[in-house]
Write a protein that holds these residues in place. Structure first.
Motif, mmCIF file in Angstrom:
data_model
loop_
_atom_site.group_PDB
_atom_site.id
_atom_site.type_symbol
_atom_site.label_atom_id
_atom_site.label_comp_id
_atom_site.label_asym_id
_atom_site.label_seq_id
_atom_site.Cartn_x
_atom_site.Cartn_y
_atom_site.Cartn_z
ATOM 1 N N ALA A 252 0.827 -1.201 0.000
ATOM 2 C CA ALA A 252 0.000 0.000 0.000
ATOM 3 C C ALA A 252 0.868 1.260 0.000
ATOM 4 C CB ALA A 252 -0.937 0.002 1.210
ATOM 5 N N GLU B 206 0.940 4.029 -2.965
ATOM 6 C CA GLU B 206 0.666 5.419 -2.587
ATOM 7 C C GLU B 206 1.801 6.333 -3.047
ATOM 8 O OE1 GLU B 206 -0.555 8.002 1.384
ATOM 9 O OE2 GLU B 206 0.580 6.134 1.614
ATOM 10 N N LEU C 92 -4.408 4.963 -6.257
ATOM 11 C CA LEU C 92 -5.125 3.803 -6.795
ATOM 12 C C LEU C 92 -6.581 4.151 -7.060
ATOM 13 C CD1 LEU C 92 -4.666 0.704 -7.327
ATOM 14 C CD2 LEU C 92 -5.706 0.318 -5.089
ATOM 15 N N LEU D 54 -9.282 -1.662 -7.329
ATOM 16 C CA LEU D 54 -8.690 -2.803 -6.637
ATOM 17 C C LEU D 54 -9.416 -4.062 -7.077
ATOM 18 C CD1 LEU D 54 -6.955 -4.215 -4.479
ATOM 19 C CD2 LEU D 54 -8.715 -3.577 -2.796
ATOM 20 N N PHE E 187 -5.886 -0.564 1.484
ATOM 21 C CA PHE E 187 -5.948 0.322 0.319
ATOM 22 C C PHE E 187 -7.139 1.278 0.349
ATOM 23 C CE2 PHE E 187 -2.896 -2.725 -1.212
ATOM 24 C CZ PHE E 187 -2.045 -1.951 -1.988
ATOM 25 N N LEU F 242 -6.362 5.047 -0.126
ATOM 26 C CA LEU F 242 -6.026 5.407 -1.509
ATOM 27 C C LEU F 242 -7.281 5.443 -2.371
ATOM 28 C CD1 LEU F 242 -2.731 3.407 -2.178
ATOM 29 C CD2 LEU F 242 -3.058 5.630 -1.089
#
Length: 235
Positions: free
Chosen positions: A64, A68, A73, A76, A120, A123
Motif C-alpha cells: 500500500a 501510494e 489507486l 482494486l 488500500f 487510496l
C-alpha cells in the motif's frame, strides 16, 4: 489515467485481466507474492510489479505504501485465491474437512481480501471513481449449490464455497458502507487455472471477461451486486 491493482496477477485469470486492462489504457500493478514470477509477468505485460502476500500484514502494508508513493489507486481487484485441494485426495468433502483446512482457505480468500481492502481504502477514497472487484465463484451462490441436478450441486467441497459466500457478504457490506465506491463480486466461470488443477472448461480469456468489464464501470454503474458474464446471479 486509471490505476489498477490486481492481487494474484502473475498467472491465470489475474494475468489475463492485467493484460486486458493494460490494453485498455490502465496503469496496472501486478500483485505477486513471488518476486521472480511477478517481475516476469510485469515485464511481459508492460505493467508494474508490487510484491504482496495477502496473508501477511507487513507485506500488504508495504504494498500500500509503494502504490501510494507512486501516485495512488482507482481500482482494486481482489483476485488472489485458493481452493484448498489436497495433492492426494483432491477437493476435501464434508467428512474430510477440518477446521484447519477451512482456516487455510479463509486466510487467503476472505481474511486476505479484507486485509488488502482495508489497507488500500485510504487510496481508494482519494480516487474520483473508486472501484473494487472481488473475484467470487458460482459456488458462492447458495441458490445454485442447493439446486439438484446442477454442476454446482455436485461439487463436494466445503471450504471453498463457504469462503466465496463470505466474500459475497463482505462485498455487500462494503458497498453499503462506501456508497461513492462501486463494489461488486464476480463469477468468472469454471476456468482452467492452477487453482483447480486446470480442470476448468473455460479459457482464461473467457473467464476474465466479467472481471475486466466490472473493473471499468463508472460512478453510475452497479454496486453491491454479484455478476457473471451473462448478468446478475442469485445469492
Amino acid at each position: 489515467m486509471t490505476t489498477t491493482l490486481i492481487t494474484g496477477a502473475n498467472k491465470g485469470l489475474g494475468f489475463e485481466t492485467a493484460r486486458r486492462l493494460v490494453a485498455a489504457g490502465h496503469i496496472v500493478y501486478v500483485g505477486s507474492r513471488d518476486l521472480a514470477r511477478g517481475r516476469r509477468a510485469a515485464e511481459r505485460l508492460g505493467a508494474r510489479l508490487v510484491l504482496i502476500d495477502v496473508t501477511d500484514d507487513d507485506s500488504v502494508a508495504a504494498a500500500a505504501k509503494a502504490v501510494e508513493a507512486a501516485g495512488g489507486l482507482d481500482v482494486l481487484i481482489n483476485n488472489a485465491g485458493v481452493e484448498g485441494r489436497s495433492a492426494n485426495a483432491g477437493v476435501l468433502g464434508a467428512a474430510e474437512t477440518t477446521a484447519d483446512a477451512m482456516r487455510a482457505v479463509f486466510e487467503t480468500n476472505v481474511f486476505g481480501l479484507v486485509r488488502v481492502t482495508h489497507a488500500f481504502l485510504p487510496l481508494l477514497r482519494s480516487s474520483a471513481a473508486p472501484v473494487i472487484v472481488n473475484v467470487s465463484s458460482g459456488l458462492a451462490s447458495i441458490t445454485r449449490v442447493a439446486a439438484p441436478g446442477t454442476p454446482t450441486y455436485s461439487y463436494p467441497g466445503v471450504a471453498y464455497p463457504a469462503s466465496k459466500a463470505a466474500v459475497n457478504m463482505v462485498t455487500v457490506q462494503y458497498a453499503k458502507a462506501f456508497p461513492a465506491f462501486r463494489v461488486n463480486a464476480v463469477e468468472p466461470g469454471y476456468t482452467a487455472t492452477d487453482l483447480n488443477g486446470n480442470t476448468g472448461t473455460q479459457t482464461v480469456e473467457e473467464g476474465a471477461e466479467i472481471i475486466v468489464r466490472m473493473a471499468q464501470i463508472g460512478p453510475d454503474g452497479p454496486t453491491g451486486g454479484y455478476f457473471d458474464a451473462a448478468g446478475t446471479l442469485p445469492w
